[in-house]
Scaffold this motif. Structure first.
Motif, mmCIF file in Angstrom:
data_model
loop_
_atom_site.group_PDB
_atom_site.id
_atom_site.type_symbol
_atom_site.label_atom_id
_atom_site.label_comp_id
_atom_site.label_asym_id
_atom_site.label_seq_id
_atom_site.Cartn_x
_atom_site.Cartn_y
_atom_site.Cartn_z
ATOM 1 N N THR A 189 0.830 -1.203 0.000
ATOM 2 C CA THR A 189 0.000 0.000 0.000
ATOM 3 C C THR A 189 0.863 1.251 0.000
ATOM 4 O OG1 THR A 189 -1.728 -1.164 1.232
ATOM 5 C CG2 THR A 189 -1.806 1.230 1.257
ATOM 6 N N PRO A 190 0.846 2.031 -1.091
ATOM 7 C CA PRO A 190 1.587 3.297 -1.111
ATOM 8 C C PRO A 190 1.010 4.288 -0.103
ATOM 9 C CG PRO A 190 1.002 2.589 -3.342
ATOM 10 C CD PRO A 190 0.219 1.736 -2.388
ATOM 11 N N ARG A 191 1.858 5.105 0.448
ATOM 12 C CA ARG A 191 1.414 6.105 1.430
ATOM 13 C C ARG A 191 1.888 7.487 0.991
ATOM 14 N NH1 ARG A 191 0.784 5.749 7.835
ATOM 15 N NH2 ARG A 191 -1.052 4.702 6.990
ATOM 16 N N MET A 192 0.944 8.423 1.007
ATOM 17 C CA MET A 192 1.192 9.789 0.554
ATOM 18 C C MET A 192 1.207 10.740 1.741
ATOM 19 S SD MET A 192 1.396 11.536 -2.366
ATOM 20 C CE MET A 192 1.559 13.302 -2.709
ATOM 21 N N THR A 193 2.217 11.602 1.793
ATOM 22 C CA THR A 193 2.243 12.722 2.726
ATOM 23 C C THR A 193 2.324 13.995 1.902
ATOM 24 O OG1 THR A 193 3.292 11.508 4.530
ATOM 25 C CG2 THR A 193 3.530 13.891 4.554
ATOM 26 N N ILE A 194 1.408 14.907 2.129
ATOM 27 C CA ILE A 194 1.369 16.124 1.315
ATOM 28 C C ILE A 194 1.077 17.328 2.205
ATOM 29 C CG2 ILE A 194 -1.086 15.759 0.761
ATOM 30 C CD1 ILE A 194 -0.494 17.011 -2.006
ATOM 31 N N LYS A 195 1.747 18.404 1.902
ATOM 32 C CA LYS A 195 1.500 19.675 2.591
ATOM 33 C C LYS A 195 0.981 20.641 1.548
ATOM 34 C CE LYS A 195 3.543 22.906 5.903
ATOM 35 N NZ LYS A 195 4.780 23.254 6.676
ATOM 36 N N LEU A 196 -0.229 21.173 1.784
ATOM 37 C CA LEU A 196 -0.842 22.016 0.760
ATOM 38 C C LEU A 196 -1.660 23.131 1.378
ATOM 39 C CD1 LEU A 196 -4.034 21.104 0.831
ATOM 40 C CD2 LEU A 196 -3.263 19.255 -0.614
ATOM 41 N N ALA A 197 -1.976 24.097 0.532
ATOM 42 C CA ALA A 197 -2.869 25.186 0.903
ATOM 43 C C ALA A 197 -3.913 25.331 -0.192
ATOM 44 C CB ALA A 197 -2.093 26.490 1.073
ATOM 45 N N SER A 198 -5.108 25.777 0.194
ATOM 46 C CA SER A 198 -6.192 25.998 -0.751
ATOM 47 C C SER A 198 -6.625 27.465 -0.683
ATOM 48 C CB SER A 198 -7.379 25.089 -0.405
ATOM 49 O OG SER A 198 -8.526 25.433 -1.155
ATOM 50 N N ASN A 199 -7.127 27.958 -1.803
ATOM 51 C CA ASN A 199 -7.647 29.326 -1.778
ATOM 52 C C ASN A 199 -9.129 29.369 -1.395
ATOM 53 O OD1 ASN A 199 -8.711 28.275 -4.164
ATOM 54 N ND2 ASN A 199 -8.581 30.239 -5.260
ATOM 55 N N LYS A 200 -9.696 28.178 -1.074
ATOM 56 C CA LYS A 200 -11.093 28.084 -0.649
ATOM 57 C C LYS A 200 -11.189 27.234 0.618
ATOM 58 C CE LYS A 200 -13.169 28.718 -5.222
ATOM 59 N NZ LYS A 200 -14.097 28.142 -6.244
ATOM 60 N N PRO A 201 -12.291 27.341 1.350
ATOM 61 C CA PRO A 201 -12.416 26.599 2.616
ATOM 62 C C PRO A 201 -12.524 25.088 2.453
ATOM 63 C CG PRO A 201 -13.921 28.461 2.556
ATOM 64 C CD PRO A 201 -13.390 28.307 1.169
ATOM 65 N N ALA A 202 -12.802 24.604 1.243
ATOM 66 C CA ALA A 202 -12.918 23.162 1.030
ATOM 67 C C ALA A 202 -12.494 22.830 -0.397
ATOM 68 C CB ALA A 202 -14.348 22.683 1.271
ATOM 69 N N ALA A 203 -11.926 21.619 -0.560
ATOM 70 C CA ALA A 203 -11.469 21.213 -1.888
ATOM 71 C C ALA A 203 -11.310 19.703 -1.926
ATOM 72 C CB ALA A 203 -10.131 21.879 -2.234
ATOM 73 N N ASN A 204 -11.454 19.128 -3.115
ATOM 74 C CA ASN A 204 -11.114 17.729 -3.331
ATOM 75 C C ASN A 204 -9.604 17.588 -3.449
ATOM 76 O OD1 ASN A 204 -13.818 16.702 -3.618
ATOM 77 N ND2 ASN A 204 -13.900 17.593 -5.680
ATOM 78 N N LEU A 205 -9.092 16.416 -3.095
ATOM 79 C CA LEU A 205 -7.692 16.072 -3.342
ATOM 80 C C LEU A 205 -7.639 14.659 -3.898
ATOM 81 C CD1 LEU A 205 -4.639 16.552 -3.192
ATOM 82 C CD2 LEU A 205 -4.706 15.696 -0.831
ATOM 83 N N SER A 206 -7.073 14.523 -5.081
ATOM 84 C CA SER A 206 -6.958 13.220 -5.747
ATOM 85 C C SER A 206 -5.505 12.966 -6.119
ATOM 86 C CB SER A 206 -7.819 13.185 -7.016
ATOM 87 O OG SER A 206 -9.171 13.483 -6.724
ATOM 88 N N VAL A 207 -5.092 11.711 -5.989
ATOM 89 C CA VAL A 207 -3.723 11.308 -6.315
ATOM 90 C C VAL A 207 -3.763 10.035 -7.142
ATOM 91 C CG1 VAL A 207 -1.523 10.515 -5.367
ATOM 92 C CG2 VAL A 207 -2.765 12.363 -4.230
ATOM 93 N N TRP A 208 -3.074 10.033 -8.247
ATOM 94 C CA TRP A 208 -2.915 8.823 -9.066
ATOM 95 C C TRP A 208 -1.448 8.460 -9.144
ATOM 96 C CZ3 TRP A 208 -6.146 8.538 -14.227
ATOM 97 C CH2 TRP A 208 -7.515 8.590 -13.929
#
Length: 630
Positions: A494-513
């Motif tokens: 099982t691959p494991r993703m660690t991501i640090k991000l910011a959004s310009n809106k209060p909610a957003a989808n996040l998808s990783v392929w």
């Protein structure tokens, strides 16, 4: 056995006719087949087809209703489940006792409308209350005849088994309410197993008192089925019911949260954008007409619509009550799990998470995986050995077989490759970091020393994930690619993703392929082998999947989550690419394009389970002498 004699419309004529037709065949059985008693035969640890069991003219088929310990439709009477039995005539003419292969389903009596107009509208912003959906018309029974299914009979009856089917609560001629993973969907098959083992009552009619006894059963029961029909064996096994010795769940839905949500994000099964648990309730609710309105009100409108939280996608008590990993303590049946790594309907984590938990618990368990899509049982040889060992009690050493069987790329499903376990014990985690390159392609590297800064993508659900992965230049995704392999690389785990991000809106989808490049989609079939695995998450749930919080625009958040498990050999001349984007048009909500996600590359990484670890990866990057000459 007490045969049904006092029957009531609409069941009486049909059930009585079934026995009347079979009677002459049973009377002529001895002269037709011979005087030798018919018994199961075993060779090389497998139950063999017995000539005396093959002819369906000598099978006995009958229907009954098993009384449960619950009253899910609140009519002050225990619910009764509709059950059908198919057994060799020798269980009547010779008193032969045999074990049972049991299949239960909500689908046997027909299902509801499949029109997308009855799905939830996925075209709205993330984190807002969705518009109400339209409930489709009540499901009409496919047939009022007391015939459930003939599936599996031709495979198992000739091998010396009795095959039993039942309709799950609130479907077909079974009483009660469908709950889509509620307790009654575990207790209903438990009641049938109890009846088969002499501990519960079966009746000739849904409301009568004439009993039916399963005196032809040895008290050993196995269950199998695919998808929802594969979920029910696991549900039954979590009750710890005595007599359920082995199960073979195929592509089971082991958690309705993991079916309709991912890491706090509202996510849909592939091909069913807008489906949620209340739609599935409507889809299967084919029975119990006198109590239909009550079930709709109490189960769908109150329990589901008030509990499933389609606004935030958080994991809560409603979902926890429909997550079988929370109910494994009583389970003791031997489990052969089966799933596909490219199943994007019931994603592979459903079986992997249960398999890992069963191993830790010490339950006899094996896993069969293939590279196809939804469904696909293990080869008959594997299933036969499993049931032969645990239902017939033949010591065939199946418990000493390899723990994992994986169909390798391009191999036929009937010829899986054995492994010591899954994930492959030789796999070890290798961590990769991101090197800037947007809006074109950046790099994946094992070196974390460089200062790479940030990169930004702009959400636009109009573009498919496949289109984004193939694009040479686009600001709608970020993609980071490893160098070309000169030798195959085997991923297992099982691959494991660690991501640090910011959004310009209060909610957003996040998808990783995770993809394999270059892209090689078939123009004829539109099928690609380039999708290695995928994952989705809600940045609002960066701290917990049980609690979400609106994002502060511009503020960075770190979250870690798993992609779907996989076991795949990436061939030479390919590259592995990590693609980060926002809305996945086939799985997530579709908000208005324009949301910006900014990724801190220095604090973002992905860990891949590589067989052979760092050494195997380094070897895969080496050019051969012939390649260097070229």
């Amino acid at each position: 056995m007490n045969r049904p004699m006092t029957l009531r419309p609409p069941y009486d004529f049909l059930v009585f006719a079934a026995f009347s037709i079979l009677a002459p065949g049973l009377m002529n059985y001895a002269t037709t087949v011979g005087a030798e008693p018919a018994v199961p035969v075993f060779k090389d640890g497998e139950a063999q087809v017995v000539k005396a069991f093959v002819d369906p003219d000598y099978w006995i088929r009958h229907d009954l209703w098993v009384q449960t310990e619950f009253d899910s439709d609140d009519d002050d009477k225990p619910d009764r489940m509709h059950v059908s039995v198919t057994r060799p005539g020798q269980t009547e003419s010779e008193g032969l006792k045999l074990p049972v292969v049991y299949i239960s389903s909500p689908y046997f009596a027909g299902t509801g409308a499949k029109g997308k107009e009855f799905f939830w509208d996925a075209r709205h912003e993330v984190g807002v209350t969705p518009p109400e959906r339209e409930h489709f018309p009540a499901v009409e029974l496919k047939s009022r005849r007391p015939i459930i299914s003939k599936s599996h009979a031709k495979e198992w009856v000739p091998r010396g088994y009795i095959v039993v089917h039942s309709s799950s609560p609130g479907t077909g001629l079974s009483q009660g309410c469908p709950t889509v993973g509620g307790d009654n969907e575990s207790l209903a098959p438990k009641a049938v197993v109890d009846w088969l083992c002499g501990r519960a009552d079966g009746f000739t009619t849904p409301d009568g008192e004439e009993k039916v006894v399963a005196d032809w059963c040895t008290g050993k029961v196995g269950m199998t089925g695919t998808s929802y029909n594969g979920t029910i064996p696991l549900a039954a096994a979590t009750t710890g019911v005595e007599g359920l010795e082995a199960i073979i769940p195929v592509a089971p839905n082991t958690s309705y949260y993991h079916y309709y949500r991912s890491n706090g994000l509202v996510r849909h099964p592939f091909g069913f954008l807008g489906e949620d648990i209340d739609y599935l309730y409507d889809f299967i609710h084919s029975g119990n007409e006198p109590r239909r309105d009550h079930c709709d009100c109490e189960v769908r409108d109150k329990e589901m619509l008030q509990g499933f939280d389609r606004k935030t996608g958080d994991y809560n008590e409603f979902w926890a009550g429909r997550d079988y990993i929370n109910d494994l303590e009583p389970l003791k049946a031997a489990v052969l799990m089966a799933h596909a790594f490219n199943d994007w309907n019931v994603v592979p984590e459903h079986s992997v998470r249960i398999y890992q938990a069963l191993k830790a618990k010490g339950v006899p368990s094996q896993a069969f995986f293939h590279q196809g899509g939804h469904g696909g049982p293990p080869p008959m040889k594997m299933m036969n050995r499993w049931f032969t060992r645990y239902l017939h009690g033949i010591e065939n050493d199946v418990e000493d077989d390899p723990r994992a069987w994986i169909v390798r790329e391009q191999d036929k499903r009937e010829k899986p490759t054995p492994y010591d376990d899954y994930p492959n014990p030789d796999a070890s985690p290798v961590k990769f970091y991101l090197s800037a390159g947007a809006p074109e392609r950046g790099k994946l590297t094992t070196d974390s020393a460089a200062d790479e800064g940030t990169e930004t993508l702009v959400d636009n659900f109009s573009f498919s994930g496949a289109a984004l992965a193939q694009a040479e230049w686009t600001n709608h995704r970020l993609i980071y690619v490893l160098p070309t392999f000169h030798k195959p690389v085997h991923l297992s785990g099982t691959p494991r993703m660690t991501i640090k991000l910011a959004s310009n809106k209060p909610a957003a989808n996040l998808s990783v392929w995770l993809v394999s490049l270059p892209w090689t989609e078939s123009k004829k079939t539109k099928i690609t082998d380039n999708i290695i695995t995928r994952g989705w998450a809600d940045p609002q749930n960066h701290a917990s999947i049980t609690e979400s919080e609106p994002l502060v625009p511009g503020q960075f958040y770190e979250l870690t989550f798993d992609l779907q498990p996989d076991d795949q050999v990436i061939p030479k001349d390919q590259q592995i690419g990590l693609m980060i984007f926002s809305s996945d048009r086939d799985f997530t909500l579709r908000p208005t394009p324009g949301t910006k996600l900014t990724v801190d590359l220095n604090a973002t990484s992905i860990t891949l389970p590589i067989v052979g670890g760092d050494a195997a990866l380094a070897e895969a990057f080496k050019e051969s002498k012939s390649e260097k000459k070229e």
